[in-house]
Design a protein around this motif. Structure first.
Motif, mmCIF file in Angstrom:
data_model
loop_
_atom_site.group_PDB
_atom_site.id
_atom_site.type_symbol
_atom_site.label_atom_id
_atom_site.label_comp_id
_atom_site.label_asym_id
_atom_site.label_seq_id
_atom_site.Cartn_x
_atom_site.Cartn_y
_atom_site.Cartn_z
ATOM 1 N N LEU A 41 -2.558 -1.228 -13.659
ATOM 2 C CA LEU A 41 -1.503 -1.905 -13.120
ATOM 3 C C LEU A 41 -1.739 -2.997 -12.000
ATOM 4 N N ALA A 42 -2.871 -2.945 -11.296
ATOM 5 C CA ALA A 42 -3.308 -3.995 -10.335
ATOM 6 C C ALA A 42 -3.579 -5.356 -11.303
ATOM 7 N N GLU A 43 -3.999 -5.363 -12.445
ATOM 8 C CA GLU A 43 -4.308 -6.425 -13.255
ATOM 9 C C GLU A 43 -3.280 -7.051 -13.973
ATOM 10 N N GLN A 44 -1.966 -6.180 -14.170
ATOM 11 C CA GLN A 44 -0.837 -6.686 -14.870
ATOM 12 C C GLN A 44 0.120 -7.218 -13.805
ATOM 13 N N TYR A 45 0.557 -6.147 -12.806
ATOM 14 C CA TYR A 45 1.429 -6.459 -11.994
ATOM 15 C C TYR A 45 1.125 -6.869 -10.545
ATOM 16 N N GLY A 46 -0.101 -6.840 -10.173
ATOM 17 C CA GLY A 46 -0.668 -7.002 -8.815
ATOM 18 C C GLY A 46 -0.677 -5.831 -8.017
ATOM 19 N N SER A 47 -1.792 -6.061 -6.766
ATOM 20 C CA SER A 47 -2.074 -4.731 -6.077
ATOM 21 C C SER A 47 -0.850 -3.914 -5.389
ATOM 22 N N GLU A 48 -0.020 -4.764 -5.157
ATOM 23 C CA GLU A 48 1.333 -4.222 -4.227
ATOM 24 C C GLU A 48 2.215 -3.097 -5.159
ATOM 25 N N VAL A 49 2.393 -3.447 -6.377
ATOM 26 C CA VAL A 49 3.049 -2.661 -7.252
ATOM 27 C C VAL A 49 2.115 -1.323 -7.576
ATOM 28 N N ALA A 50 0.917 -1.692 -7.792
ATOM 29 C CA ALA A 50 -0.028 -0.597 -8.113
ATOM 30 C C ALA A 50 -0.071 0.196 -6.911
ATOM 31 N N ALA A 51 -0.245 -0.046 -5.749
ATOM 32 C CA ALA A 51 0.016 0.911 -4.733
ATOM 33 C C ALA A 51 0.994 1.682 -4.429
ATOM 34 N N ARG A 52 2.383 1.038 -4.672
ATOM 35 C CA ARG A 52 3.497 1.754 -4.756
ATOM 36 C C ARG A 52 3.531 2.947 -5.583
ATOM 37 N N VAL A 53 3.289 2.605 -6.866
ATOM 38 C CA VAL A 53 3.215 3.583 -7.943
ATOM 39 C C VAL A 53 2.159 4.607 -8.016
ATOM 40 N N LEU A 54 1.170 4.215 -7.464
ATOM 41 C CA LEU A 54 0.074 5.230 -6.972
ATOM 42 C C LEU A 54 0.274 6.215 -5.876
ATOM 43 N N GLU A 55 0.906 5.674 -4.672
ATOM 44 C CA GLU A 55 1.522 6.413 -3.646
ATOM 45 C C GLU A 55 2.629 7.565 -4.150
ATOM 46 N N ARG A 56 3.550 7.144 -4.997
ATOM 47 C CA ARG A 56 4.681 7.875 -5.448
ATOM 48 C C ARG A 56 4.239 8.956 -6.365
ATOM 49 N N SER A 57 2.971 8.801 -7.207
ATOM 50 C CA SER A 57 2.490 9.503 -8.091
ATOM 51 C C SER A 57 1.673 10.695 -7.427
ATOM 52 N N LYS A 58 1.087 10.092 -6.513
ATOM 53 C CA LYS A 58 0.227 11.146 -5.456
ATOM 54 C C LYS A 58 1.204 12.120 -4.687
ATOM 55 N N SER A 59 2.569 11.524 -4.385
ATOM 56 C CA SER A 59 3.254 12.458 -3.701
ATOM 57 C C SER A 59 3.796 13.681 -4.603
ATOM 58 N N ASN A 60 4.175 13.217 -5.888
ATOM 59 C CA ASN A 60 4.751 14.028 -7.210
ATOM 60 C C ASN A 60 3.630 15.011 -7.242
ATOM 61 N N LEU A 61 2.459 14.745 -7.066
ATOM 62 C CA LEU A 61 1.420 15.946 -7.443
ATOM 63 C C LEU A 61 0.829 16.555 -6.616
ATOM 64 N N ASN A 62 1.352 16.080 -5.215
ATOM 65 C CA ASN A 62 0.856 16.760 -4.085
ATOM 66 C C ASN A 62 -0.710 16.371 -3.830
ATOM 67 N N ILE A 63 -0.809 15.319 -4.196
ATOM 68 C CA ILE A 63 -2.567 14.881 -3.715
ATOM 69 C C ILE A 63 -2.755 13.992 -2.664
#
Length: 337
Positions: free
Chosen positions: A312-334
Protein backbone atom coordinates in the motif's frame (compact mmCIF):
# COMPACT_ATOMS: atom_id res chain seq x y z
CA UNK A 1 0.72 -9.00 -6.04
CA UNK A 2 4.24 -9.56 -4.82
CA UNK A 3 5.72 -8.42 -1.54
CA UNK A 4 8.28 -5.65 -1.78
CA UNK A 5 11.78 -6.25 -0.62
CA UNK A 6 12.21 -2.62 0.53
CA UNK A 7 11.82 -1.66 4.17
CA UNK A 8 8.68 0.10 5.30
CA UNK A 9 8.48 3.64 6.64
CA UNK A 10 7.87 4.24 10.34
CA UNK A 11 4.29 5.19 9.60
CA UNK A 12 3.47 1.78 8.23
CA UNK A 13 5.29 -0.43 10.70
CA UNK A 14 2.57 -1.04 13.22
CA UNK A 15 3.47 -4.74 13.33
CA UNK A 16 6.76 -6.54 13.38
CA UNK A 17 8.55 -6.68 10.01
CA UNK A 18 11.44 -8.83 11.07
CA UNK A 19 9.91 -11.89 9.44
CA UNK A 20 9.05 -12.18 5.73
CA UNK A 21 7.91 -14.79 3.27
CA UNK A 22 11.37 -16.24 3.10
CA UNK A 23 11.79 -16.54 6.87
CA UNK A 24 12.25 -20.08 8.12
CA UNK A 25 8.94 -20.93 9.71
CA UNK A 26 10.43 -23.70 11.83
CA UNK A 27 12.42 -21.08 13.75
CA UNK A 28 9.82 -18.29 13.88
CA UNK A 29 6.77 -20.48 14.52
CA UNK A 30 4.80 -18.69 11.81
CA UNK A 31 2.27 -20.39 9.57
CA UNK A 32 3.66 -21.64 6.29
CA UNK A 33 0.74 -19.93 4.57
CA UNK A 34 2.74 -16.67 4.57
CA UNK A 35 5.03 -18.21 1.94
CA UNK A 36 2.24 -18.51 -0.64
CA UNK A 37 1.14 -15.70 -2.96
CA UNK A 38 -2.11 -15.61 -4.97
CA UNK A 39 -0.09 -15.28 -8.18
CA UNK A 40 1.22 -18.80 -7.63
CA UNK A 41 -2.23 -20.31 -8.20
CA UNK A 42 -3.45 -21.17 -11.68
CA UNK A 43 -5.72 -18.78 -13.56
CA UNK A 44 -8.52 -21.35 -13.47
CA UNK A 45 -8.65 -21.24 -9.69
CA UNK A 46 -8.52 -17.45 -9.59
CA UNK A 47 -11.32 -17.11 -12.15
CA UNK A 48 -13.51 -19.66 -10.35
CA UNK A 49 -13.18 -17.66 -7.15
CA UNK A 50 -14.72 -14.59 -8.81
CA UNK A 51 -18.08 -16.35 -9.17
CA UNK A 52 -18.55 -15.25 -12.78
CA UNK A 53 -21.13 -16.93 -14.95
CA UNK A 54 -21.19 -17.75 -18.63
CA UNK A 55 -17.81 -18.40 -20.24
CA UNK A 56 -15.97 -18.22 -16.92
CA UNK A 57 -18.31 -20.82 -15.38
CA UNK A 58 -16.38 -23.52 -17.25
CA UNK A 59 -13.42 -22.85 -15.00
CA UNK A 60 -14.74 -24.90 -12.10
CA UNK A 61 -12.73 -25.16 -8.94
CA UNK A 62 -10.75 -28.43 -9.13
CA UNK A 63 -11.35 -30.86 -6.32
CA UNK A 64 -8.57 -30.62 -3.78
CA UNK A 65 -9.51 -33.75 -1.83
CA UNK A 66 -10.76 -32.18 1.36
CA UNK A 67 -12.84 -29.51 3.04
CA UNK A 68 -16.55 -28.92 2.60
CA UNK A 69 -16.53 -30.08 -1.02
CA UNK A 70 -16.30 -33.63 0.29
CA UNK A 71 -19.76 -33.31 1.82
CA UNK A 72 -21.71 -32.04 -1.18
CA UNK A 73 -24.69 -34.04 -2.38
CA UNK A 74 -23.71 -36.85 -4.72
CA UNK A 75 -20.01 -36.75 -3.87
CA UNK A 76 -18.01 -39.95 -3.41
CA UNK A 77 -17.62 -39.71 0.33
CA UNK A 78 -18.93 -40.79 3.71
CA UNK A 79 -21.04 -38.20 5.48
CA UNK A 80 -24.24 -36.28 5.10
CA UNK A 81 -27.72 -37.71 4.84
CA UNK A 82 -26.98 -40.24 2.10
CA UNK A 83 -24.12 -42.62 2.74
CA UNK A 84 -22.22 -43.53 -0.39
CA UNK A 85 -19.17 -45.77 -0.56
CA UNK A 86 -16.36 -45.02 -2.97
CA UNK A 87 -15.41 -47.63 -5.54
CA UNK A 88 -12.08 -48.04 -3.75
CA UNK A 89 -13.90 -48.89 -0.54
CA UNK A 90 -15.97 -51.49 -2.37
CA UNK A 91 -12.77 -53.04 -3.75
CA UNK A 92 -11.32 -53.18 -0.23
CA UNK A 93 -14.56 -54.67 1.04
CA UNK A 94 -14.54 -57.50 -1.53
CA UNK A 95 -10.80 -58.14 -1.05
CA UNK A 96 -11.07 -58.28 2.73
CA UNK A 97 -14.13 -60.51 2.48
CA UNK A 98 -12.09 -62.97 0.41
CA UNK A 99 -9.25 -62.78 2.95
CA UNK A 100 -11.70 -63.46 5.78
CA UNK A 101 -13.26 -66.43 4.01
CA UNK A 102 -10.10 -68.34 3.11
CA UNK A 103 -8.44 -67.50 6.44
CA UNK A 104 -11.49 -68.73 8.35
CA UNK A 105 -11.73 -71.85 6.18
CA UNK A 106 -8.04 -72.64 6.71
CA UNK A 107 -8.38 -72.10 10.46
CA UNK A 108 -11.36 -74.45 10.69
CA UNK A 109 -9.50 -77.22 8.85
CA UNK A 110 -6.38 -76.73 10.97
CA UNK A 111 -8.32 -76.74 14.24
CA UNK A 112 -10.12 -79.92 13.25
CA UNK A 113 -6.71 -81.43 12.57
CA UNK A 114 -5.35 -80.37 15.94
CA UNK A 115 -8.46 -81.80 17.65
CA UNK A 116 -8.04 -85.09 15.76
CA UNK A 117 -11.44 -84.78 14.09
CA UNK A 118 -10.24 -86.11 10.72
CA UNK A 119 -9.41 -89.67 9.88
CA UNK A 120 -5.68 -90.26 10.43
CA UNK A 121 -5.27 -86.65 11.58
CA UNK A 122 -2.93 -87.82 14.33
CA UNK A 123 -0.41 -88.80 11.64
CA UNK A 124 -0.19 -85.13 10.65
CA UNK A 125 0.24 -84.04 14.25
CA UNK A 126 3.16 -86.43 14.61
CA UNK A 127 4.87 -86.45 11.23
CA UNK A 128 4.05 -82.94 9.94
CA UNK A 129 4.04 -80.86 13.11
CA UNK A 130 6.29 -78.00 11.82
CA UNK A 131 4.14 -77.50 8.72
CA UNK A 132 0.99 -77.62 10.86
CA UNK A 133 2.34 -74.98 13.27
CA UNK A 134 3.32 -72.61 10.47
CA UNK A 135 -0.05 -73.09 8.81
CA UNK A 136 -1.78 -72.28 12.11
CA UNK A 137 0.22 -69.06 12.40
CA UNK A 138 -0.62 -68.14 8.81
CA UNK A 139 -4.35 -68.70 9.33
CA UNK A 140 -4.30 -66.78 12.62
CA UNK A 141 -2.49 -63.85 11.01
CA UNK A 142 -4.97 -63.90 8.14
CA UNK A 143 -7.91 -63.68 10.53
CA UNK A 144 -6.25 -60.93 12.58
CA UNK A 145 -5.47 -58.98 9.42
CA UNK A 146 -9.04 -59.28 8.18
CA UNK A 147 -10.42 -58.03 11.53
CA UNK A 148 -8.16 -54.97 11.39
CA UNK A 149 -9.22 -54.49 7.78
CA UNK A 150 -12.90 -54.51 8.72
CA UNK A 151 -12.21 -51.94 11.43
CA UNK A 152 -10.42 -49.69 8.97
CA UNK A 153 -13.04 -50.09 6.24
CA UNK A 154 -16.12 -49.57 8.38
CA UNK A 155 -14.60 -46.74 10.46
CA UNK A 156 -12.78 -45.09 7.52
CA UNK A 157 -9.63 -45.23 9.64
CA UNK A 158 -6.52 -44.95 7.50
CA UNK A 159 -4.22 -45.86 10.40
CA UNK A 160 -5.95 -49.23 10.70
CA UNK A 161 -5.75 -49.66 6.95
CA UNK A 162 -2.02 -48.91 6.98
CA UNK A 163 -1.51 -51.63 9.58
CA UNK A 164 -3.78 -53.87 7.52
CA UNK A 165 -1.65 -53.33 4.42
CA UNK A 166 1.54 -54.20 6.33
CA UNK A 167 -0.01 -57.32 7.84
CA UNK A 168 -1.09 -58.60 4.43
CA UNK A 169 2.60 -58.84 3.50
CA UNK A 170 3.47 -60.66 6.73
CA UNK A 171 0.53 -63.01 6.18
CA UNK A 172 1.76 -63.66 2.65
CA UNK A 173 5.17 -64.73 3.99
CA UNK A 174 3.59 -67.21 6.41
CA UNK A 175 1.19 -68.38 3.69
CA UNK A 176 3.86 -69.45 1.21
CA UNK A 177 6.14 -70.96 3.89
CA UNK A 178 4.13 -74.17 4.56
CA UNK A 179 3.52 -74.50 0.83
CA UNK A 180 7.24 -74.31 0.14
CA UNK A 181 8.10 -76.73 2.96
CA UNK A 182 5.57 -79.33 1.87
CA UNK A 183 6.46 -78.97 -1.82
CA UNK A 184 10.16 -79.40 -1.13
CA UNK A 185 9.56 -82.37 1.15
CA UNK A 186 7.27 -84.08 -1.35
CA UNK A 187 9.39 -83.38 -4.44
CA UNK A 188 12.92 -84.08 -3.29
CA UNK A 189 13.50 -87.64 -2.03
CA UNK A 190 10.35 -88.10 0.03
CA UNK A 191 11.17 -91.75 0.66
CA UNK A 192 14.57 -90.88 2.12
CA UNK A 193 13.00 -88.26 4.38
CA UNK A 194 10.40 -90.77 5.58
CA UNK A 195 13.11 -93.33 6.32
CA UNK A 196 15.12 -90.82 8.37
CA UNK A 197 12.06 -89.53 10.17
CA UNK A 198 10.92 -93.00 11.22
CA UNK A 199 14.30 -94.11 12.48
CA UNK A 200 15.56 -90.86 14.07
CA UNK A 201 12.86 -88.30 14.77
CA UNK A 202 9.57 -89.96 15.66
CA UNK A 203 10.65 -91.90 18.72
CA UNK A 204 8.81 -94.84 20.20
CA UNK A 205 5.64 -92.90 21.04
CA UNK A 206 5.44 -91.28 17.61
CA UNK A 207 5.87 -94.62 15.83
CA UNK A 208 3.18 -96.17 18.00
CA UNK A 209 0.71 -93.38 17.17
CA UNK A 210 1.30 -93.82 13.44
CA UNK A 211 0.98 -97.60 13.75
CA UNK A 212 -2.37 -97.21 15.50
CA UNK A 213 -3.66 -94.75 12.89
CA UNK A 214 -2.52 -96.61 9.78
CA UNK A 215 -3.11 -100.11 11.19
CA UNK A 216 0.44 -101.30 10.57
CA UNK A 217 3.31 -102.67 12.62
CA UNK A 218 6.98 -101.79 12.39
CA UNK A 219 8.58 -100.13 9.41
CA UNK A 220 9.14 -103.04 7.08
CA UNK A 221 7.72 -105.72 9.40
CA UNK A 222 6.96 -106.22 13.10
CA UNK A 223 10.66 -107.04 13.59
CA UNK A 224 12.06 -103.74 12.20
CA UNK A 225 11.84 -100.58 14.35
CA UNK A 226 8.43 -101.40 15.78
CA UNK A 227 6.89 -100.12 18.97
CA UNK A 228 5.12 -102.84 20.90
CA UNK A 229 1.44 -102.16 21.51
CA UNK A 230 -1.82 -104.09 21.76
CA UNK A 231 -1.98 -104.45 17.96
CA UNK A 232 1.74 -104.52 17.17
CA UNK A 233 3.84 -107.38 18.51
CA UNK A 234 6.27 -109.98 17.24
CA UNK A 235 3.72 -112.31 15.60
CA UNK A 236 1.36 -109.58 14.40
CA UNK A 237 -0.11 -110.08 10.94
CA UNK A 238 -0.27 -106.35 10.28
CA UNK A 239 1.88 -105.11 7.36
CA UNK A 240 4.83 -102.78 7.73
CA UNK A 241 4.21 -99.05 7.90
CA UNK A 242 6.55 -97.87 5.16
CA UNK A 243 4.15 -98.25 2.23
CA UNK A 244 0.98 -96.83 3.85
CA UNK A 245 2.97 -94.09 5.57
CA UNK A 246 4.72 -93.07 2.34
CA UNK A 247 1.49 -93.10 0.33
CA UNK A 248 -0.35 -91.08 2.98
CA UNK A 249 2.42 -88.48 3.21
CA UNK A 250 2.61 -88.13 -0.56
CA UNK A 251 -1.15 -87.58 -0.80
CA UNK A 252 -1.33 -85.13 2.10
CA UNK A 253 1.73 -83.10 1.10
CA UNK A 254 0.46 -82.76 -2.47
CA UNK A 255 -2.87 -81.43 -1.26
CA UNK A 256 -1.15 -79.18 1.26
CA UNK A 257 1.10 -77.25 -1.12
CA UNK A 258 -1.59 -77.21 -3.82
CA UNK A 259 -4.03 -75.43 -1.52
CA UNK A 260 -1.35 -73.08 -0.19
CA UNK A 261 -0.17 -72.04 -3.64
CA UNK A 262 -3.75 -71.78 -4.93
CA UNK A 263 -4.45 -69.10 -2.30
CA UNK A 264 -1.39 -67.08 -3.34
CA UNK A 265 -2.98 -65.33 -6.39
CA UNK A 266 -6.02 -64.33 -4.35
CA UNK A 267 -3.82 -63.00 -1.57
CA UNK A 268 -1.70 -61.04 -4.05
CA UNK A 269 -4.88 -59.32 -5.24
CA UNK A 270 -5.74 -58.53 -1.61
CA UNK A 271 -2.29 -57.01 -1.12
CA UNK A 272 -2.63 -54.96 -4.31
CA UNK A 273 -6.09 -53.73 -3.31
CA UNK A 274 -4.81 -52.74 0.14
CA UNK A 275 -1.89 -50.81 -1.36
CA UNK A 276 -3.94 -48.93 -3.94
CA UNK A 277 -7.20 -48.34 -2.08
CA UNK A 278 -6.37 -47.81 1.59
CA UNK A 279 -6.09 -44.04 1.26
CA UNK A 280 -9.30 -43.69 -0.74
CA UNK A 281 -12.02 -45.10 1.52
CA UNK A 282 -13.52 -41.58 1.49
CA UNK A 283 -13.46 -38.78 -1.04
CA UNK A 284 -11.27 -36.74 1.28
CA UNK A 285 -7.60 -37.55 1.61
CA UNK A 286 -6.72 -37.49 5.28
CA UNK A 287 -9.00 -35.91 7.87
CA UNK A 288 -9.88 -32.84 5.80
CA UNK A 289 -8.11 -30.57 8.29
CA UNK A 290 -5.50 -27.94 7.57
CA UNK A 291 -2.05 -29.16 8.66
CA UNK A 292 -0.90 -27.43 11.81
CA UNK A 293 2.10 -25.85 10.09
CA UNK A 294 -0.25 -24.02 7.68
CA UNK A 295 -2.79 -22.76 10.22
CA UNK A 296 -3.00 -19.04 10.72
CA UNK A 297 -1.89 -17.46 14.00
CA UNK A 298 -1.46 -13.89 15.18
CA UNK A 299 2.24 -13.81 14.34
CA UNK A 300 1.53 -14.93 10.79
CA UNK A 301 -1.21 -12.32 10.46
CA UNK A 302 1.27 -9.65 11.58
CA UNK A 303 3.71 -10.67 8.84
CA UNK A 304 0.97 -10.68 6.19
CA UNK A 305 -0.29 -7.25 7.29
CA UNK A 306 3.23 -5.84 7.17
CA UNK A 307 3.60 -7.12 3.63
CA UNK A 308 0.26 -5.59 2.73
CA UNK A 309 1.29 -2.27 4.30
CA UNK A 310 4.47 -2.26 2.23
CA UNK A 311 2.48 -2.73 -0.97
CA UNK A 312 0.00 0.00 0.00
CA UNK A 313 2.83 2.39 0.81
CA UNK A 314 4.35 1.82 -2.61
CA UNK A 315 1.05 2.40 -4.44
CA UNK A 316 -0.81 5.02 -2.39
CA UNK A 317 1.72 6.48 0.02
CA UNK A 318 2.62 5.95 3.64
CA UNK A 319 -0.32 7.90 5.07
CA UNK A 320 -2.94 5.73 3.36
CA UNK A 321 -1.04 2.61 4.32
CA UNK A 322 -0.88 3.73 7.97
CA UNK A 323 -4.64 4.36 8.13
CA UNK A 324 -5.50 1.01 6.54
CA UNK A 325 -3.09 -0.80 8.81
CA UNK A 326 -4.44 0.91 11.91
CA UNK A 327 -8.00 0.02 10.96
CA UNK A 328 -7.02 -3.62 10.33
CA UNK A 329 -5.26 -3.80 13.69
CA UNK A 330 -8.33 -2.50 15.48
CA UNK A 331 -10.58 -5.03 13.75
CA UNK A 332 -8.26 -7.91 14.61
CA UNK A 333 -7.56 -6.65 18.15
CA UNK A 334 -3.83 -6.56 17.50
CA UNK A 335 -1.90 -4.13 19.62
CA UNK A 336 1.03 -2.28 18.06
CA UNK A 337 4.48 -3.36 18.97
Amino acid sequence: MEASSTSTSPATTGLSTSSGPSSPTSASGLSLSVNYLPSKFSSNILKSRTGKKGADAAFAMPKQGGGLAAFKAGEQRIGGKKLKWTKFKWILFVANLALSLYSLGAMIIILLTWFDAWQNADVLRVANRPELIVSTIAASLGMLTSVIGWAGILLNNRMFLAIYTLLTWITFAFLVTPGYITYRKNTYNLEGKINAQWSRNLGALGRMRIQDQLQCCGYYSPYVEATVSQTCYARSILPGCKKPFLEYEEKILTRWFTVAFAIVPAHLLVMLAALLCSNHVTYRFGKGMMPEAYRMNMGSMAVIMDQYANQLAEQYGSEVAARVLERSKSNLNISGR
